[in-house]
Design an enzyme around this catalytic site. Structure first.
Site, PDB file in Angstrom:
ATOM      1  N   TYR A   1       0.953  -1.296   0.014  1.00  0.00           N
ATOM      2  CA  TYR A   1       0.111  -0.010  -0.041  1.00  0.00           C
ATOM      3  C   TYR A   1       0.838   1.274   0.090  1.00  0.00           C
ATOM      4  CZ  TYR A   1      -3.656  -3.389   1.452  1.00  0.00           C
ATOM      5  OH  TYR A   1      -4.417  -4.376   1.691  1.00  0.00           O
TER       6      TYR A   1
ATOM      7  N   HIS B   1      -0.244 -12.164   0.451  1.00  0.00           N
ATOM      8  CA  HIS B   1      -1.219 -10.991  -0.161  1.00  0.00           C
ATOM      9  C   HIS B   1      -1.407 -11.114  -1.720  1.00  0.00           C
ATOM     10  CE1 HIS B   1      -1.617  -6.423  -0.412  1.00  0.00           C
ATOM     11  NE2 HIS B   1      -2.924  -6.863  -0.757  1.00  0.00           N
TER      12      HIS B   1
HETATM   13  P1  NAD Z   1     -13.495   0.176   1.307  1.00  0.00           P
HETATM   14  O1  NAD Z   1     -14.608  -0.429   0.733  1.00  0.00           O
HETATM   15  O2  NAD Z   1     -13.192   0.271   2.772  1.00  0.00           O
HETATM   16  O3  NAD Z   1     -13.392   1.896   0.920  1.00  0.00           O
HETATM   17  C1  NAD Z   1     -12.397   2.918   1.370  1.00  0.00           C
HETATM   18  C2  NAD Z   1     -12.779   4.102   0.776  1.00  0.00           C
HETATM   19  O4  NAD Z   1     -13.928   4.591   1.216  1.00  0.00           O
HETATM   20  C3  NAD Z   1     -11.603   5.069   1.014  1.00  0.00           C
HETATM   21  O5  NAD Z   1     -11.729   6.116   0.111  1.00  0.00           O
HETATM   22  C4  NAD Z   1     -12.246   5.797   2.139  1.00  0.00           C
HETATM   23  O6  NAD Z   1     -11.602   7.037   2.384  1.00  0.00           O
HETATM   24  C5  NAD Z   1     -13.743   5.736   2.067  1.00  0.00           C
HETATM   25  N1  NAD Z   1     -14.388   5.775   3.133  1.00  0.00           N
HETATM   26  C6  NAD Z   1     -14.299   4.972   4.326  1.00  0.00           C
HETATM   27  N2  NAD Z   1     -15.199   5.693   5.052  1.00  0.00           N
HETATM   28  C7  NAD Z   1     -15.998   6.439   4.718  1.00  0.00           C
HETATM   29  C8  NAD Z   1     -16.962   7.274   5.132  1.00  0.00           C
HETATM   30  N3  NAD Z   1     -17.677   7.098   6.273  1.00  0.00           N
HETATM   31  N4  NAD Z   1     -17.532   8.167   4.206  1.00  0.00           N
HETATM   32  C9  NAD Z   1     -17.199   8.227   2.858  1.00  0.00           C
HETATM   33  N5  NAD Z   1     -15.954   7.622   2.489  1.00  0.00           N
HETATM   34  C10 NAD Z   1     -15.487   6.836   3.355  1.00  0.00           C
HETATM   35  O7  NAD Z   1     -12.163  -0.147   0.559  1.00  0.00           O
HETATM   36  P2  NAD Z   1     -10.688  -0.517   0.947  1.00  0.00           P
HETATM   37  O8  NAD Z   1     -10.023   0.705   1.738  1.00  0.00           O
HETATM   38  O9  NAD Z   1      -9.869  -0.971  -0.166  1.00  0.00           O
HETATM   39  O10 NAD Z   1     -10.782  -1.846   1.929  1.00  0.00           O
HETATM   40  C11 NAD Z   1     -10.632  -1.764   3.398  1.00  0.00           C
HETATM   41  C12 NAD Z   1      -9.221  -2.174   3.948  1.00  0.00           C
HETATM   42  O11 NAD Z   1      -9.224  -3.686   3.657  1.00  0.00           O
HETATM   43  C13 NAD Z   1      -7.872  -1.859   3.146  1.00  0.00           C
HETATM   44  O12 NAD Z   1      -7.627  -0.546   3.871  1.00  0.00           O
HETATM   45  C14 NAD Z   1      -6.970  -3.019   3.510  1.00  0.00           C
HETATM   46  O13 NAD Z   1      -6.540  -2.691   4.494  1.00  0.00           O
HETATM   47  C15 NAD Z   1      -7.836  -4.155   3.433  1.00  0.00           C
HETATM   48  N6  NAD Z   1      -7.828  -4.704   2.025  1.00  0.00           N
HETATM   49  C16 NAD Z   1      -7.134  -5.877   1.890  1.00  0.00           C
HETATM   50  C17 NAD Z   1      -7.084  -6.508   0.542  1.00  0.00           C
HETATM   51  C18 NAD Z   1      -6.324  -7.545   0.339  1.00  0.00           C
HETATM   52  O14 NAD Z   1      -5.742  -8.025   1.298  1.00  0.00           O
HETATM   53  N7  NAD Z   1      -5.998  -7.989  -0.839  1.00  0.00           N
HETATM   54  C19 NAD Z   1      -8.057  -5.971  -0.268  1.00  0.00           C
HETATM   55  C20 NAD Z   1      -8.669  -4.896  -0.320  1.00  0.00           C
HETATM   56  C21 NAD Z   1      -8.641  -4.374   1.139  1.00  0.00           C
END
Ligand code: NAD
Length: 323
Positions: free
Chosen positions: A63, A128
């Site tokens: 990331y 990952h």
């Molecule tokens: P998400 O669906 O959580 O969306 C994140 C987005 O939504 C960001 O732009 C954030 O700023 C916004 N957001 C969050 N809360 C909000 C609110 N209350 N109002 C408006 N916007 C808001 O997607 P993500 O960040 O990709 O997934 C969450 C976490 O899961 C990642 O940060 C990561 O740690 C993990 N993840 C892991 C994998 C993997 O291992 N392959 C893949 C995807 C995500």
């Protein structure tokens, strides 16, 4: 800073003995992957999350090309609380330079991650996005290497992550029971795609904990919409935009509805939502507490599900699979 009492629910993380907050802090936005985030904002977001009862933080060297790990490390250090008060997961095998799930690389990778995170150990180390590597290598080489890191005390538990759900059964059917403690699935337990649900009984039968990430479908289910790099089809993007517009017109929050939808299934230990501001932390923890007090807004949810029904369970290709 001691963690004050919080109403945020704690759930058992499978057989690990850990109890994780139902809302987990996804730290990919701290790597500025959803837009720029200052160090002050990153530290303040981590602090607010902990203050409001979030005890689980997830990151990866991938990331922001290691930026997320560095920012999270600074945020956690600034908390000034004993190490056992928070749970940290990071990942290995995926880097800005590409994929490498070899034993040699993942063994080196954890030392680099620990240095960036300023920690002596992580609670969970996850391979990952394993669909980009050889699943047989994950089974025969990567997981055994992680087992050695467990014995060395650098990690406590082992996980695997990725998008296509069949990668999890492939690996779990081929490793000894207990070799994998946790799976992290993303974008498969959101209002627009709930296909993870069918896999939950299998994962339970294998004694594996379930982390569900991206309840907002990586920005699709937000008012601002997804980032440029989002892999969804134009139809999926447009249906989600229509759902967000409907909510806005009705004075409802699409993010709240989406997060509450994901949180409703208690077979999921924690829902990881990416956050990069104090306001988002407040809103998301508030949504979880509201859900446990009042339940879901079924009426609006039904409307949103109807808007999204033409694209329900539509996903996108990931990894070495053919589209
Ligand atoms: P998400 O669906 O959580 O969306 C994140 C987005 O939504 C960001 O732009 C954030 O700023 C916004 N957001 C969050 N809360 C909000 C609110 N209350 N109002 C408006 N916007 C808001 O997607 P993500 O960040 O990709 O997934 C969450 C976490 O899961 C990642 O940060 C990561 O740690 C993990 N993840 C892991 C994998 C993997 O291992 N392959 C893949 C995807 C995500």
């Amino acid at each position: 800073m001691a963690a004050p009492p919080s109403n945020l629910e704690l759930r058992p993380l499978g057989n690990t003995g850990l109890k994780v907050s139902s809302v987990g802090f996804g730290a990919s936005p701290l790597g500025s992957v959803f837009g720029p985030v200052s160090e002050d904002e990153a530290i303040a977001s981590v602090r607010e999350a902990f203050r409001r009862g979030i005890n689980f933080f997830d990151t990866s060297p991938y990331y922001g090309g290691t930026l997320s790990e560095k920012m999270l490390g600074k945020g956690l250090k600034a908390l000034g609380v004993p190490r056992n008060e928070y749970i940290v997961s990071t990942k290995c095998g995926r880097y800005i330079e590409g994929f490498d799930f070899s034993a040699e690389r993942v063994t080196k990778s954890i030392d680099e991650s620990l240095e960036r995170l300023q920690l002596d150990y992580v609670d969970i180390l996850q391979c990952h996005d394993i669909e980009f590597g050889s699943l047989d290598q994950i089974v025969n080489e990567t997981i055994p290497a992680l087992q050695k890191l467990k014995e060395a005390g650098k990690i406590r538990f082992i996980g695997i992550t990725g998008l296509p759900l069949e990668i999890f059964t492939y690996v779990l059917d081929r490793v000894p029971r207990g070799a994998v403690d946790v799976v992290l699935s993303y974008c498969h337990y959101s209002i627009n795609d709930s296909t993870l649900e069918d896999l939950l009984p299998y994962l339970k039968s294998k004694g594996v904990a379930v982390i569900s990430a991206s309840p907002l479908a990586m920005g699709l289910l937000t008012e601002n919409g997804p980032p440029e790099w989002h892999p969804a089809s134009p139809e999926l993007k447009s249906a989600c935009r229509a759902a967000a517009t409907y909510c806005k017109e009705k004075g409802k929050s699409i993010t709240k509805l989406a997060l509450q939808y994901s949180l409703s299934n208690k077979d999921i230990s924690t829902v990881l939502v990416g956050m990069n501001s104090v306001a988002q932390v407040e809103e998301n923890v508030g949504a979880a507490i509201e859900l446990s007090t009042f339940g879901k807004d079924q009426q609006t949810l039904a409307k949103i599900e109807a808007i999204l029904s033409p694209v329900k369970n539509q996903t996108w290709p990931s990894g070495t699979q053919k589209s």
